[in-house]
Write a protein that holds these residues in place. Structure first.
Motif, mmCIF file in Angstrom:
data_model
loop_
_atom_site.group_PDB
_atom_site.id
_atom_site.type_symbol
_atom_site.label_atom_id
_atom_site.label_comp_id
_atom_site.label_asym_id
_atom_site.label_seq_id
_atom_site.Cartn_x
_atom_site.Cartn_y
_atom_site.Cartn_z
ATOM 1 N N GLU A 27 -58.414 -67.512 20.067
ATOM 2 C CA GLU A 27 -57.963 -67.789 18.712
ATOM 3 C C GLU A 27 -59.171 -67.930 17.812
ATOM 4 N N ILE A 28 -59.027 -67.513 16.577
ATOM 5 C CA ILE A 28 -60.095 -67.756 15.620
ATOM 6 C C ILE A 28 -60.176 -69.273 15.455
ATOM 7 N N PRO A 29 -61.398 -69.848 15.565
ATOM 8 C CA PRO A 29 -61.478 -71.308 15.612
ATOM 9 C C PRO A 29 -60.876 -71.971 14.387
ATOM 10 N N THR A 30 -60.362 -73.159 14.583
ATOM 11 C CA THR A 30 -59.698 -73.832 13.474
ATOM 12 C C THR A 30 -60.674 -74.575 12.582
ATOM 13 N N SER A 31 -61.885 -74.783 13.045
ATOM 14 C CA SER A 31 -62.821 -75.497 12.189
ATOM 15 C C SER A 31 -63.343 -74.559 11.111
ATOM 16 N N ASN A 32 -63.896 -75.153 10.074
ATOM 17 C CA ASN A 32 -64.452 -74.347 9.003
ATOM 18 C C ASN A 32 -65.889 -73.969 9.353
ATOM 19 N N ASN A 33 -66.081 -73.496 10.565
ATOM 20 C CA ASN A 33 -67.429 -73.176 11.004
ATOM 21 C C ASN A 33 -67.626 -71.676 10.892
ATOM 22 N N ASN A 34 -68.460 -71.319 9.955
ATOM 23 C CA ASN A 34 -68.642 -69.908 9.683
ATOM 24 C C ASN A 34 -69.672 -69.264 10.591
ATOM 25 N N ASP A 112 -67.321 -69.526 3.731
ATOM 26 C CA ASP A 112 -66.332 -69.065 4.695
ATOM 27 C C ASP A 112 -65.993 -67.615 4.356
ATOM 28 N N ARG A 113 -66.244 -66.737 5.294
ATOM 29 C CA ARG A 113 -65.995 -65.317 5.071
ATOM 30 C C ARG A 113 -64.490 -65.020 5.125
ATOM 31 N N VAL A 114 -64.075 -64.074 4.310
ATOM 32 C CA VAL A 114 -62.671 -63.642 4.390
ATOM 33 C C VAL A 114 -62.468 -63.007 5.768
ATOM 34 N N ARG A 115 -61.492 -63.486 6.493
ATOM 35 C CA ARG A 115 -61.218 -62.920 7.826
ATOM 36 C C ARG A 115 -60.284 -61.726 7.658
ATOM 37 N N VAL A 116 -60.525 -60.710 8.453
ATOM 38 C CA VAL A 116 -59.716 -59.495 8.313
ATOM 39 C C VAL A 116 -59.201 -59.059 9.680
ATOM 40 N N ILE A 117 -57.912 -58.844 9.747
ATOM 41 C CA ILE A 117 -57.358 -58.300 10.993
ATOM 42 C C ILE A 117 -56.626 -56.995 10.686
ATOM 43 N N ILE A 118 -56.534 -56.164 11.703
ATOM 44 C CA ILE A 118 -55.858 -54.875 11.539
ATOM 45 C C ILE A 118 -54.638 -54.866 12.440
ATOM 46 N N ARG A 119 -53.523 -54.401 11.892
ATOM 47 C CA ARG A 119 -52.361 -54.196 12.764
ATOM 48 C C ARG A 119 -51.896 -52.740 12.663
ATOM 49 N N VAL A 120 -51.866 -52.102 13.805
ATOM 50 C CA VAL A 120 -51.414 -50.713 13.853
ATOM 51 C C VAL A 120 -49.954 -50.714 14.275
ATOM 52 N N ARG A 121 -49.106 -50.101 13.463
ATOM 53 C CA ARG A 121 -47.692 -50.064 13.868
ATOM 54 C C ARG A 121 -47.429 -48.833 14.739
ATOM 55 N N PRO A 122 -46.326 -48.850 15.501
ATOM 56 C CA PRO A 122 -46.015 -47.658 16.300
ATOM 57 C C PRO A 122 -45.636 -46.496 15.373
ATOM 58 N N LEU A 423 -60.049 -65.023 -3.207
ATOM 59 C CA LEU A 423 -61.109 -64.041 -2.984
ATOM 60 C C LEU A 423 -62.283 -64.417 -3.872
ATOM 61 N N GLY A 424 -63.329 -64.846 -3.266
ATOM 62 C CA GLY A 424 -64.516 -65.155 -4.060
ATOM 63 C C GLY A 424 -64.443 -66.465 -4.800
ATOM 64 N N GLY A 425 -63.566 -67.343 -4.376
ATOM 65 C CA GLY A 425 -63.478 -68.632 -5.052
ATOM 66 C C GLY A 425 -63.664 -69.773 -4.079
ATOM 67 N N HIS A 426 -62.758 -70.747 -4.178
ATOM 68 C CA HIS A 426 -62.899 -71.938 -3.348
ATOM 69 C C HIS A 426 -61.852 -72.027 -2.241
ATOM 70 N N GLY A 427 -61.191 -70.897 -1.999
ATOM 71 C CA GLY A 427 -60.156 -70.920 -0.967
ATOM 72 C C GLY A 427 -60.633 -70.307 0.341
ATOM 73 N N ILE A 428 -59.657 -70.102 1.213
ATOM 74 C CA ILE A 428 -59.914 -69.455 2.501
ATOM 75 C C ILE A 428 -58.916 -68.314 2.560
ATOM 76 N N ALA A 429 -59.347 -67.169 3.060
ATOM 77 C CA ALA A 429 -58.401 -66.050 3.045
ATOM 78 C C ALA A 429 -58.396 -65.280 4.350
ATOM 79 N N LEU A 430 -57.223 -64.769 4.649
ATOM 80 C CA LEU A 430 -57.036 -63.895 5.798
ATOM 81 C C LEU A 430 -56.311 -62.650 5.300
ATOM 82 N N MET A 431 -56.907 -61.513 5.572
ATOM 83 C CA MET A 431 -56.262 -60.261 5.164
ATOM 84 C C MET A 431 -55.687 -59.575 6.397
#
Ligand SMILES: Nc1ncnc2c1ncn2[C@@H]1O[C@H](COP(=O)(O)OP(=O)(O)OP(=O)(O)O)[C@@H](O)[C@H]1O
Length: 645
Positions: A27-34, A112-122, A423-431
């Motif tokens: 799992e991507i760690p839950t702490s805010n450790n970049n 904290d870097r924006v985390r990015v995951i890819i999902r390939v559909r069938p 994006l580029g502010g004070h939040g955390i993002a997952l794409m």
């Protein structure tokens, strides 16, 4: 590859196979450790496979050319690891090690870097039927990398996580890092998860579930397998809040809003009768926000899931060549988690923590030539493409260190204004970038991969959002004032008669029989974790706010019923009381769900009677006319009418 500046590590490792790599995910760690590397923390050795030696080289990111031989793992904005297999048995060691990397340049970084995951559909039937050979252009190599093997380009991309066609909804939820977002929202951060991709690439499937909003009407087993990231996150949120409230004396409050951006206009999805276009405003304290958007406090998981389901059903939808159930709007579900901080004892100094969890299901980009959109749909397509282009421009600017300090064109679309903090502010993002592996989508898939590749270079500086308790109270008072005014006007329209049985929290009916429940039980209620009504000042005003909201709903319903009877609909779409689901949930299995379209509407008298009963979930059921025309938001496949119990 030059070996001069190479740091070498020997790790016993066997190549990971695409078919089984989910077992190796961490799992991507839950702490805010970049500073943690994205390479799996522990890499297991398979039996009977010869471990081999890997050379790990640290390189500046801009020098990396993705190649098909080695793995490249980006670990920060400027640094990437290349992992090269050498098969050098002299250096072989039998000890395999846990491998984590700590950036030395800025160990105390709060970024904290924006985390990015890819999902390939069938691939779907149309794609299989296409005569282009070979059909697949995407190959997931392991849990972090994917190879695009198109006609003219061949490239390897590395992401935080890659999910292939065989991955399940459960795996995507578990390993995408979305749990980290939920945890951080509880801790007071603004956490955003957004799905991006071409039309028909699987965004709604991933976010809401298979069949979109209809998933909530399917049988239990089907739901368990096919619910998407959002309902699973909601379930996880309630579990975490229950656990956390055991540890603290201070209760949590959840406030929800749901809106869509359709043709550059913002519409309320909880109360579709609200004025058609809401405005985006900006303030120093709040950043960009939607003015007059309906927010409601909720207490149970059922309420939140009902809002999700109803909001989805109210969303603008259409059918075109690339997707039969295409979302024509960007939808934004916002779950605010408030907690009065227990540390402060002085009333005047008290603070309220206001984390927020935001889920955004973006509309899909599409080529008009392929989707064959015309007329109204063409206008929608142009607006969708335009706002996604602006999002792309913002992502490009933010991901480029030379441009990020300059002007970022957030203001050019409503979508980017609302995503500015994520994006580029004070939040955390997952794409979550969704793609089809089919050759007929190769250009769009490559574009999505490039888009996503840029997004992972964006860094935020997350901060916990707190406000003084007094400010929170003042804002709530203002809203209470507005609600009172609106209720007064509604009462006047009803001829000054006070409605029957105005709701109080004492007679709230915890209806836990909803089909939407992931797990409907008393344990999912936040109410159980709170003290009685006579609590603190903020508790009281929140409760007052909630009672007025319920009164407001009830009055609006009564007005709607009266106008219906007098044949003058007031234009505000309100409640449908829904018929009991059949005893056996199988009735809603995919096989025979067509039959659920034979809706049963209750006679008016019975409907009115049921409206009077304070069934909490029904607050959010909105009127949907099966045959309504001209409003694409009403074009959903099913309108099941269920009786309130
Ligand atoms: N991972 C998956 N497994 C099985 N089917 C999928 C998957 N992803 C998508 N689909 C199917 O593909 C079709 C299109 O998916 P979906 O509606 O989620 O696309 P979308 O990206 O939201 O499109 P749009 O942008 O047009 O709204 C649906 O029938 C959906 O059930």
């Amino acid at each position: 590859m030059s070996k001069q500046s190479v740091k070498t590590y020997t790790i016993g490792i066997s190549p990971l196979h695409s078919s089984s790599y989910n077992t190796y995910r961490t799992e991507i760690p839950t702490s805010n450790n970049n500073n943690q590397i994205m390479v799996p923390e522990s890499i297991p050795i398979e039996k009977n496979t010869l471990p081999c030696m890997y050379v790990i080289e640290s390189k500046p990111t801009d020098q990396i050319v993705e190649d098909s031989q080695n793995d490249a793992y980006q670990i920060g904005i400027n640094e990437t690891f290349i992992i090269e297999q050498t098969n050098d048995e002299d250096n072989f060691t039998t000890n395999y090690s846990t491998f984590t990397h700590t950036l030395t340049d800025d160990p105390s970084s709060d970024k904290d870097r924006v985390r990015v995951i890819i999902r390939v559909r069938p691939m779907n039937n149309k794609e299989y039927a296409s005569d282009k050979q070979p059909q697949k252009v995407l190959h997931c190599v392991n849990e972090n990398s994917i190879v695009f093997d198109g006609g003219q380009h061949s490239r390897r991309f590395a992401f935080d996580s890659v999910f292939d066609e065989a991955s399940t909804q459960e795996e995507v939820f578990h390993y995408s890092g979305v749990k980290r977002l939920v945890d951080m929202a509880i801790d007071g951060y603004i956490a955003t998860c957004f799905a991006y991709g071409q039309t028909g690439s699987g965004k709604t499937h991933t976010m809401i579930g298979a069949e979109g909003a209809s998933i909530f009407r399917m049988d239990k087993n089907y739901r368990a397998r096919n619910l998407g990231v959002v309902p699973r996150s909601i379930d996880y949120l309630f579990q975490r809040l229950r656990d956390k409230t055991m540890e603290t004396s201070s209760p949590y409050y959840i406030r929800v809003s749901y809106c869509e951006i359709y043709n550059e206009q913002i519409r309320d999805l909880i109360r579709p009768g609200n004025p058609d276009s809401l405005q985006v405003r900006g303030s120093v304290e709040e950043g960009f926000y939607v003015e007059n958007l309906y927010h409601t406090y909720i207490e149970t998981i059922d309420e939140l899931l009902t809002i999700l389901e109803e909001g989805e059903l109210n969303r603008a939808m259409a059918s075109h060549k690339l997707n039969e159930t295409s979302s024509r709007s960007h939808a934004m579900l916002s779950i605010q988690i408030e907690q009065d901080l227990p540390e402060y004892n002085d009333e005047n100094e008290q603070m309220t923590r206001q984390g927020k969890l935001v889920f955004v299901d973006l509309a899909g980009s599409e080529k008009v030539k392929q989707s064959h959109s015309k007329g109204k749909q063409l206008v929608e397509t142009n607006n969708i493409n335009k706002s996604l282009l602006t999002l792309g421009t913002c992502i490009s600017a933010l991901s480029d260190p030379s441009k990020r300090a300059g002007h970022i064109p957030y203001r050019e679309s409503k979508l980017t204004r609302l995503l500015a903090d994520s994006l580029g502010g004070h939040g955390i993002a997952l794409m979550i970038a969704c793609i089809s592996p089919s050759r007929i989508c190769e250009n769009e898939s490559l574009n999505t991969l490039r888009y996503a590749n840029r997004a992972k270079n964006i860094e935020n500086v997350p901060i916990v959002k707190t406000d003084s308790k007094q400010n929170v109270i003042n804002r709530l008072k203002l809203e209470v004032r507005k609600l009172k005014d609106e209720n007064y006007q509604l009462k006047k329209k009803l001829g000054g008669q006070p409605p029957n049985n105005l709701p109080t929290l004492k007679n709230r009916n915890y209806d836990s029989g909803s089909q939407t429940s992931i797990r409907s039980s008393a344990s999912s209620d936040l109410q159980n974790t709170r003290g009685p009504y006579n609590g603190t000042q903020t508790q009281k005003i929140r409760t007052h706010h909630e009672i007025l909201t319920r009164e407001n709903d009830k009055l609006a319903k009564q007005l709607y019923q009266r106008d219906q009877k007098q044949g003058q609909p007031n234009g505000r779409r309100i409640i449908v009381i829904e018929e009991d689901e059949p005893e056996e949930e199988e009735a809603y299995s995919p096989r025979n769900r067509q039959s659920s379209k034979n809706n049963t509407r209750l006679p008016d008298e019975e409907l009115l009677e049921l409206v009077r009963r304070p069934s909490y979930l029904n607050r959010y059921r909105t009127e949907r006319n099966k045959n309504s025309s001209g409003n694409s938001s009403q074009q959903r496949k099913t309108t099941v009418v269920r009786r309130a119990t």
